[in-house]
Design an enzyme around this catalytic site. Structure first.
Site, PDB file in Angstrom:
ATOM      1  CG  MET A 116      -1.846   1.150   1.341  1.00  0.00           C
ATOM      2  SD  MET A 116      -2.994   1.237  -0.073  1.00  0.00           S
ATOM      3  CE  MET A 116      -3.192   3.000  -0.201  1.00  0.00           C
ATOM      4  CG  HIS A 165       2.439  -1.003  -8.077  1.00  0.00           C
ATOM      5  ND1 HIS A 165       1.770  -1.090  -9.277  1.00  0.00           N
ATOM      6  CD2 HIS A 165       1.498  -0.674  -7.155  1.00  0.00           C
ATOM      7  CE1 HIS A 165       0.492  -0.823  -9.087  1.00  0.00           C
ATOM      8  NE2 HIS A 165       0.292  -0.573  -7.803  1.00  0.00           N
ATOM      9  CD  GLU A 166       2.222  -0.536  -3.558  1.00  0.00           C
ATOM     10  OE1 GLU A 166       1.510   0.478  -3.464  1.00  0.00           O
ATOM     11  OE2 GLU A 166       1.804  -1.611  -4.033  1.00  0.00           O
ATOM     12  CD  GLU A 183      -3.780   0.679  -7.859  1.00  0.00           C
ATOM     13  OE1 GLU A 183      -2.692   0.239  -8.306  1.00  0.00           O
ATOM     14  OE2 GLU A 183      -3.890   1.129  -6.697  1.00  0.00           O
TER      15      GLU A 183
END
Ligand code: ARG
Ligand code: ZN
Length: 880
Positions: free
Chosen positions: A265, A299-300, A322
């Site tokens: 996250m 990604h995060e 996303e």
């Protein structure tokens, strides 16, 4: 209780601005007190008063103050889901005191305990489990967070942004105050408290400022965070160079946690990671884990710009952040894999990454598009947003971004990104806003044209098929290409009346070879925007062989019935495009296994053996590309390609193909094995990983035909391995093909050796589940180290049994389905989000030979579960 549906068309802005929030936490594992003070301003003129409606879930409201005056309970309304203060005008301060129970919170949303520490997960709607708040992504505010807790138990107390106060209090407690310099929606809030090992690094960003990077892990894991730190540094550098985006904070923290619902996250400045995507060392992590960590750390981190600086207006826009961020992490991994390689090898490295990503898309997303949960990347409605963190929103979303990249080119795309940030920095926006930024560039590049039709990718679900028909005129030397696209309604679209689906704007990349396998037309991108279109090519001197959808330029299916088997073989051996070459052999192998599953007595075609032989004899490619060329399609990858799924027949045909290739090419596999035996030292890099993969591929084909030498070698490699990749690959092969007593001995030893390492133990659980019968799988659930409260363990056992053990799961009596149902029911009351994920395993029931039995188990789950999460999934599965 019937779930209620939320519609995108019903969006309304919030009536108030939350100018500032001050959260004050008094943390205790059983009962944590939260005081939330908000400075609020009504957006409406002072004569029209509005009610202020704040979300809550599973928390107890203790007191409410308006401008520091305590309100009597009759001055506000409290229901299960809302705290509502009537008649709010102008500027005011609202304070809400509440408490929650981290230790008994098994949902892993909101504030929860894991291994004695406290963590939060707020996306999508977890913040309402912490305090009363407008829990929606378009309400941005400045956060200050005070945390007070026991110093011994929680020496580290973290939140977003900068640490501005840290001091001791009486009674062994201490206090930390954190201030986030950026406004943010509450889903990006995070709090972590516990005792950790901390790895630190200073990093100088491009513009010169020095920033502090930290990776926190449970005590004893310090050595396992080096790779995550290195990946973080690579990610920061990459975003600086390729996207010209800098870290906007003084401090960036990553924390690993054992119990986590998803991958990780992107909370502002305080990313929280499932430990599986953060911890690695050679002894405990496989090559796949190393690659996953690099991708997820990237990604995060990339979300810091695509997601945090520019966020979503509402959750229907989830793919805005996303899809774009997955595209960015895919490009990051591809650039990392090909870094430092010569041009040819770099190309094939990128192709390998593309092949892996496309295979996830086709296996999982194409299936989703065929099932009851089919939805556009920007859904029009949902019941439970937690159910829409899907392969469609993520992976298909990334394909939609990639197509824009293909249409605009790298420079044009980066120009579009610039426009996007210029227009929308620090705003909450929509997918249309993103395409409009790209469209500004597209219109410059193509006067008179636009990306309007392209937007249909956002509003329509389903996988389009492009039907190809060709005519070659050898006298005129012209090739005419007729293209026609179709995409019948899927999912909820089938229930829409008076609605016609519109054509998509499809970039179709192609090249042409001649019959000798030489390229006569290099790659070009056709733009298909109409339902039917014709393209002509001149000066085609000899009969053309089409190489279509190079690099998988669009998420579509090509239907080209004129293409012969011989043409596919030619492409599989000669296509100059590394993806297309892989694709041709993949199609041939897929057809072949499907054919064998329907005619079990027939033999594997000589064409397939020929292609494998020539790839085995061709050492000119790098190890990874050879590995993908020598790999058969996965069984589940074939499921979307058949009318009716017979998993056991497919499994048997797949195994038969493995054995036939083993027998017919035995000496070649032996040579491959001899050339790729483990080396003395372990490096996680891409090329070394490819060599290990080839070793295990060779062993697989040889062990499948019970080659005694290969079996011995696998045992030897397993027992002497200095890394988890070799140790685990061989254990998996021995479990599948090895002698029973060796298999049992090695599995037992592995369990003993790793029982204190939860991540490695998950590999064991997953492997045993993959080969378990009904008795063994029930034993596994009763193993003292199994727990339904850890999502990774649930996925290892249930996930593997239900998706990678076709023999037991689809056993004719339906016991496998009942096991699935029992697990979903048990999980429903522990962790609805994970339960709903597991529930989705039955999505495709209608397409299976045992549809009736699967339906019964779905009905059972429908009757025995309560969460809105699981109910949405099973209701849709049964109603479509
Ligand atoms: N934004 C996160 C990511 O993709 C996913 C968080 C989803 N969490 C959840 N509980 N549904 O990086
Ligand atoms: Zn994400």
């Amino acid at each position: 209780m019937a779930n209620s549906t939320i519609y995108r068309k019903d969006y309304l802005p919030f009536d108030f601005d939350i100018l500032r929030v001050h959260l004050c936490f008094d943390i205790h594992p059983e009962k944590t007190y939260v005081t939330n003070t908000m400075n609020i301003r009504s957006k409406h003129s002072s004569d029209t008063a509005h009610g202020l409606k704040l979300n809550i879930q599973d928390i107890t409201i203790d007191k409410v103050f308006l401008n520091q005056k305590e309100l009597h309970p009759h001055e506000y309304q409290l229901s299960e889901q809302f705290l509502e203060i009537p008649n709010c005008q102008g500027d005011f301060e609202l304070t809400v005191q509440s408490h929650c129970h981290p230790r008994t919170n098994s949902t892993l949303m909101g504030l929860y305990e894991s291994n004695q520490s406290l963590f939060t997960q707020c996306e999508a709607e977890g913040f309402r489990r912490i305090t009363a708040y407008p829990d929606r992504p378009d309400v941005l505010s400045s956060f200050t967070v005070t945390i007070r807790g026991d110093k011994q138990r929680y020496p580290y107390m973290l939140s977003n942004g900068n640490l501005i106060v840290s001091r001791d209090l009486a009674d062994g407690r201490h206090e930390c105050v954190w201030e986030d310099p950026f406004k943010k929606p509450c889903y990006l809030f995070a709090l972590v408290a516990g005792d950790f090992d901390v790895r630190e690094e200073k990093y100088r960003i491009k513009s010169g400022k020095e920033v502090l990077l930290q990776v926190y892990s449970d005590k004893g894991n310090y050595d396992k965070t080096a790779w995550a730190m290195q990946s973080l540094i690579h990610a920061i550098e990459w975003d600086e160079t390729r996207f010209n985006l800098e870290l906007d904070l003084d401090r960036f923290m990553v924390v690993a946690v054992n119990d986590f619902n998803m991958g990780a996250m992107e909370n502002k400045g305080l990313n929280i990671f499932n430990a599986a995507y953060a911890l690695a060392d050679p002894e405990t992590a496989t090559d796949a884990s190393y690659a996953d960590i690099e991708a997820v750390i990237g990604h995060e981190y990339f979300h810091n710009w695509t997601g945090n600086r520019v966020t979503c207006r509402d959750w229907f826009q989830l793919s805005l952040k996303e899809g774009l961020t997955v595209f960015r992490d895919q490009e990051f991994s591809a650039d990392m894999m090909s870094k430092g390689l010569d041009e040819e090898t770099a190309k094939s490295a990128r192709a390998v990454k593309r092949i892996d990503d496309v295979s996830v898309l086709r296996t999982a997303q194409f299936a989703e598009d065929k099932g009851p949960m089919a939805h556009p990347i920007r859904p029009d409605s949902y019941e439970e947003i937690g159910n829409f963190y899907t392969v469609t929103v993520y992976e298909k979303g990334a394909e939609i971004i990639r197509m824009q990249h293909t249409l605009l080119g790298e420079a044009g795309f980066q120009k579009g990104m610039n426009i996007y940030f210029q227009r929308h920095d620090e705003q909450a926006v929509t997918c249309d806003d993103f395409v409009d930024a790209m469209d500004t560039v597209y219109r410059e590049q193509h006067p008179g044209k636009s990306l309007e039709r392209f937007k249909n990718w956002y509003s329509q679900a389903g996988t389009p098929t492009v039907h190809v028909r060709t005519e070659y005129d050898d006298k005129a030397q012209t090739l005419t290409l007729h293209l026609k696209q179709t995409c019948p309604p899927v999912g909820l679209e089938t229930k829409r009346e008076n609605w016609v689906k519109q054509p998509f704007h499809i970039p179709l990349s192609m090249g042409i070879l001649n019959e000798q396998g030489q390229e006569i037309l290099p790659t070009q991108v056709l733009q298909l925007t109409e339902a039917e279109q014709t393209f002509t090519f001149d000066q085609i001197a000899s009969r053309p062989i089409l190489s279509l959808l190079r690099d998988f330029s669009a998420p579509i299916i090509i239907n080209y019935p004129q293409q012969t088997q011989a043409e596919k073989v030619l492409l599989a051996l000669h296509d100059t495009n590394a993806f297309a070459r892989y694709e041709a052999k993949h199609q041939l192998a897929a057809q072949e296994i499907i054919r064998l599953s329907q005619a079990p007595d027939s033999e594997v075609s000589p064409d397939l053996i020929h292609i494998w032989e020539s790839n085995l004899l061709n050492p000119s490619f790098d190890a990874n590309y050879r590995f993908v060329l020598l790999s058969l399609p996965s069984e589940t990858g074939l499921y979307t390609m058949v009318k009716q799924i017979d998993p056991i027949a497919i499994h048997q045909a797949h195994q038969k193909t493995i054995r036939t290739l083993g027998e017919r090419l035995k000496t070649h596999w032996q040579t491959l094995l001899a050339n790729h035996l483990p080396t003395a030292s372990y490096q996680p890099d891409f090329i070394s990983a490819g060599r290990r993969a080839l070793c295990s591929k060779a062993l697989q084909h040889l062990m499948a035909i019970k080659d005694p030498h290969a079996i011995e070698q696998a045992i030897y490699i397993h027992e002497h391995a200095n890394n988890m990749t070799d140790a685990f690959n061989t254990l998996a092969l021995i479990s599948e093909y090895g002698p029973q007593e060796v298999k049992e001995r090695l599995l037992a030893a592995f369990y003993q050796k790793w029982k204190d390492n939860p991540l490695v133990l998950n590999k064991w659980f997953s492997l045993v589940a993959r080969h378990a019968d009904q008795t063994r799988i029930r034993e596994l659930i009763n193993d003292p180290l199994f727990t339904m409260r850890n999502p990774n363990r649930v996925r290892a056992v249930m996930g593997s049994f239900c998706t990678a053990n076709p023999i037991a799961f689809h056993q004719s009596g339906g016991q496998g389905y009942q096991f699935w149902a029992d697990c979903v029911v048990a999980l429903d009351s522990i962790n609805p989000e994970v339960a709903a994920r597991m529930a989705r395993i039955m999505d495709q029931w209608k397409h299976y030979v045992q549809a009736d039995r699967m339906k019964q188990s779905l009905q059972y789950v429908q009757q025995h579960t309560h969460s809105s999460n699981v109910q949405e999934i099973v209701n849709k599965a049964l109603n479509i």
